[in-house]
Design a protein around this motif. Structure first.
Motif, mmCIF file in Angstrom:
data_model
loop_
_atom_site.group_PDB
_atom_site.id
_atom_site.type_symbol
_atom_site.label_atom_id
_atom_site.label_comp_id
_atom_site.label_asym_id
_atom_site.label_seq_id
_atom_site.Cartn_x
_atom_site.Cartn_y
_atom_site.Cartn_z
ATOM 1 N N CYS A 58 -15.226 2.433 -0.320
ATOM 2 C CA CYS A 58 -13.833 2.116 -0.022
ATOM 3 C C CYS A 58 -13.133 1.546 -1.251
ATOM 4 C CB CYS A 58 -13.737 1.104 1.119
ATOM 5 S SG CYS A 58 -14.441 1.695 2.666
ATOM 6 N N LYS A 59 -11.861 1.915 -1.405
ATOM 7 C CA LYS A 59 -11.039 1.459 -2.523
ATOM 8 C C LYS A 59 -9.604 1.304 -2.064
ATOM 9 C CE LYS A 59 -13.197 3.491 -6.587
ATOM 10 N NZ LYS A 59 -12.919 4.212 -7.825
ATOM 11 N N ASP A 60 -8.856 0.529 -2.835
ATOM 12 C CA ASP A 60 -7.410 0.594 -2.761
ATOM 13 C C ASP A 60 -6.934 0.923 -4.172
ATOM 14 O OD1 ASP A 60 -7.365 -1.797 -4.238
ATOM 15 O OD2 ASP A 60 -6.083 -2.850 -2.836
ATOM 16 N N LYS A 61 -5.662 0.800 -4.412
ATOM 17 C CA LYS A 61 -5.121 1.195 -5.717
ATOM 18 C C LYS A 61 -5.689 0.368 -6.861
ATOM 19 C CE LYS A 61 -0.681 2.170 -7.892
ATOM 20 N NZ LYS A 61 0.764 2.160 -7.715
ATOM 21 N N TYR A 62 -6.029 -0.896 -6.587
ATOM 22 C CA TYR A 62 -6.449 -1.807 -7.645
ATOM 23 C C TYR A 62 -7.904 -2.257 -7.547
ATOM 24 C CZ TYR A 62 -1.404 -2.095 -7.879
ATOM 25 O OH TYR A 62 -0.081 -1.779 -7.963
ATOM 26 N N ARG A 63 -8.475 -2.229 -6.356
ATOM 27 C CA ARG A 63 -9.806 -2.795 -6.158
ATOM 28 C C ARG A 63 -10.779 -1.734 -5.655
ATOM 29 N NH1 ARG A 63 -6.551 -7.010 -2.744
ATOM 30 N NH2 ARG A 63 -5.749 -4.982 -2.216
ATOM 31 N N ASP A 64 -12.018 -1.886 -6.060
ATOM 32 C CA ASP A 64 -13.094 -0.993 -5.644
ATOM 33 C C ASP A 64 -14.117 -1.834 -4.903
ATOM 34 O OD1 ASP A 64 -15.354 0.604 -5.441
ATOM 35 O OD2 ASP A 64 -15.102 1.478 -7.430
ATOM 36 N N ASN A 65 -14.353 -1.509 -3.644
ATOM 37 C CA ASN A 65 -15.292 -2.286 -2.840
ATOM 38 C C ASN A 65 -16.735 -1.810 -3.014
ATOM 39 O OD1 ASN A 65 -15.635 -4.464 -1.054
ATOM 40 N ND2 ASN A 65 -15.944 -3.032 0.629
ATOM 41 N N GLY A 66 -16.951 -0.743 -3.767
ATOM 42 C CA GLY A 66 -18.308 -0.285 -4.060
ATOM 43 C C GLY A 66 -18.902 0.622 -3.002
ATOM 44 N N PHE A 67 -20.121 1.072 -3.285
ATOM 45 C CA PHE A 67 -20.865 1.951 -2.383
ATOM 46 C C PHE A 67 -21.715 1.100 -1.453
ATOM 47 C CE2 PHE A 67 -19.992 4.505 -6.090
ATOM 48 C CZ PHE A 67 -19.661 5.738 -5.561
ATOM 49 N N PRO A 127 2.521 -9.183 0.601
ATOM 50 C CA PRO A 127 3.275 -10.082 1.471
ATOM 51 C C PRO A 127 4.691 -9.571 1.770
ATOM 52 C CG PRO A 127 3.181 -10.971 -0.747
ATOM 53 C CD PRO A 127 2.347 -9.720 -0.740
ATOM 54 N N PHE A 128 5.235 -10.160 2.805
ATOM 55 C CA PHE A 128 6.618 -9.956 3.223
ATOM 56 C C PHE A 128 6.826 -8.555 3.773
ATOM 57 C CE2 PHE A 128 6.559 -12.973 -0.418
ATOM 58 C CZ PHE A 128 6.653 -14.126 0.348
ATOM 59 N N ILE A 129 7.897 -7.893 3.435
ATOM 60 C CA ILE A 129 8.256 -6.643 4.110
ATOM 61 C C ILE A 129 7.963 -5.386 3.297
ATOM 62 C CG2 ILE A 129 10.016 -7.729 5.534
ATOM 63 C CD1 ILE A 129 12.098 -6.645 3.519
ATOM 64 N N ILE A 130 7.223 -5.495 2.221
ATOM 65 C CA ILE A 130 6.980 -4.332 1.365
ATOM 66 C C ILE A 130 6.031 -3.341 2.045
ATOM 67 C CG2 ILE A 130 6.117 -3.558 -0.872
ATOM 68 C CD1 ILE A 130 7.011 -6.297 -1.965
ATOM 69 N N ASN A 131 5.008 -3.812 2.747
ATOM 70 C CA ASN A 131 4.066 -2.964 3.496
ATOM 71 C C ASN A 131 3.457 -1.849 2.654
ATOM 72 O OD1 ASN A 131 4.392 -4.440 5.852
ATOM 73 N ND2 ASN A 131 6.101 -3.182 6.531
ATOM 74 N N ARG A 132 2.798 -2.207 1.576
ATOM 75 C CA ARG A 132 2.231 -1.208 0.685
ATOM 76 C C ARG A 132 0.718 -1.191 0.632
ATOM 77 N NH1 ARG A 132 5.733 -0.860 -4.767
ATOM 78 N NH2 ARG A 132 7.165 0.656 -3.949
ATOM 79 N N THR A 133 0.033 -2.137 1.210
ATOM 80 C CA THR A 133 -1.420 -2.190 1.095
ATOM 81 C C THR A 133 -2.039 -1.013 1.843
ATOM 82 O OG1 THR A 133 -1.324 -4.591 0.953
ATOM 83 C CG2 THR A 133 -3.460 -3.610 1.493
ATOM 84 N N GLN A 134 -2.974 -0.325 1.165
ATOM 85 C CA GLN A 134 -3.656 0.812 1.765
ATOM 86 C C GLN A 134 -5.067 0.892 1.196
ATOM 87 O OE1 GLN A 134 -1.593 4.519 1.334
ATOM 88 N NE2 GLN A 134 -3.242 5.699 2.250
ATOM 89 N N TRP A 135 -6.056 0.919 2.081
ATOM 90 C CA TRP A 135 -7.447 1.099 1.693
ATOM 91 C C TRP A 135 -7.908 2.443 2.237
ATOM 92 C CZ3 TRP A 135 -11.091 -1.912 -0.916
ATOM 93 C CH2 TRP A 135 -10.613 -3.129 -1.395
#
Length: 174
Positions: free
Chosen positions: A54-63, A80-88
């Motif tokens: 699993c990954k998102d745009k900036y972080r890699d959670n590994g295998f 935070p707030f109203i941007i709603n951009r986090t995606q894994w």
């Protein structure tokens, strides 16, 4: 008097720095203005080990690998707030099969604790009283399919390129 003011300003700066650092560190429990999500993935494949990355745009959670019935969990801060951009997104694989799935999309998943079960037919998001099950996306239709090199970038085996690269402004020259 000036020395006392400088010490107070320096102390306040250090406290603010520590507070901000604790807000962005994974796994640190503290009062937070930045919302956090704890995500659980359970292997519901019958007698099969589940492998995932699993990954998102900036972080890699590994295998990771999960035996049948076991649960893996990880946490992360959301935008935070109203941007709603986090995606894994994750690549799930078992027994000659592999599937991509957006395991967390902030505008779809408004949960502080998200529980997912992974099954042959697809992932299911589990709530207290019901489950929402999804079918696995068709490989060519997954929106992140063209960026799958993000998921395979840490592997040591030879992988096929997800798309052919062409030079910009080639003007017919090789």
């Amino acid at each position: 008097m000036v020395a006392l003011v400088n010490k107070i300003v320096l102390s306040l700066f250090m406290l603010v720095t520590m507070f901000v650092t604790m807000q962005i560190m994974d796994g640190v429990e503290s009062f937070s203005f930045i919302p956090r999500v704890k995500l659980y993935i359970q292997n519901r494949l019958p007698n099969l080990q589940l492998s995932f990355h699993c990954k998102d745009k900036y972080r890699d959670n590994g295998f990771h690998t999960l035996p049948p019935g076991k649960v893996y969990t990880f946490g992360f801060a959301v935008t935070p707030f109203i941007i709603n951009r986090t995606q894994w997104f994750c690549l799930f694989s078992w027994d000659e099969e592999s599937h991509y799935f957006d395991i967390y999309v902030q505008i779809r998943d408004s949960c502080g604790i998200c529980v997912w079960t992974i099954q042959n037919s697809g992932p299911c998001k589990v709530y207290r009283s019901h489950s929402d099950c999804f079918s696995w996306p068709i490989k060519g239709e997954h929106e992140l399919q063209g960026r799958k090199t993000l998921l395979i970038s840490n592997t040591s085996t030879q992988q096929e390129s997800p798309f052919a690269l062409k030079p910009l402004h080639s003007h017919g020259r090789d």
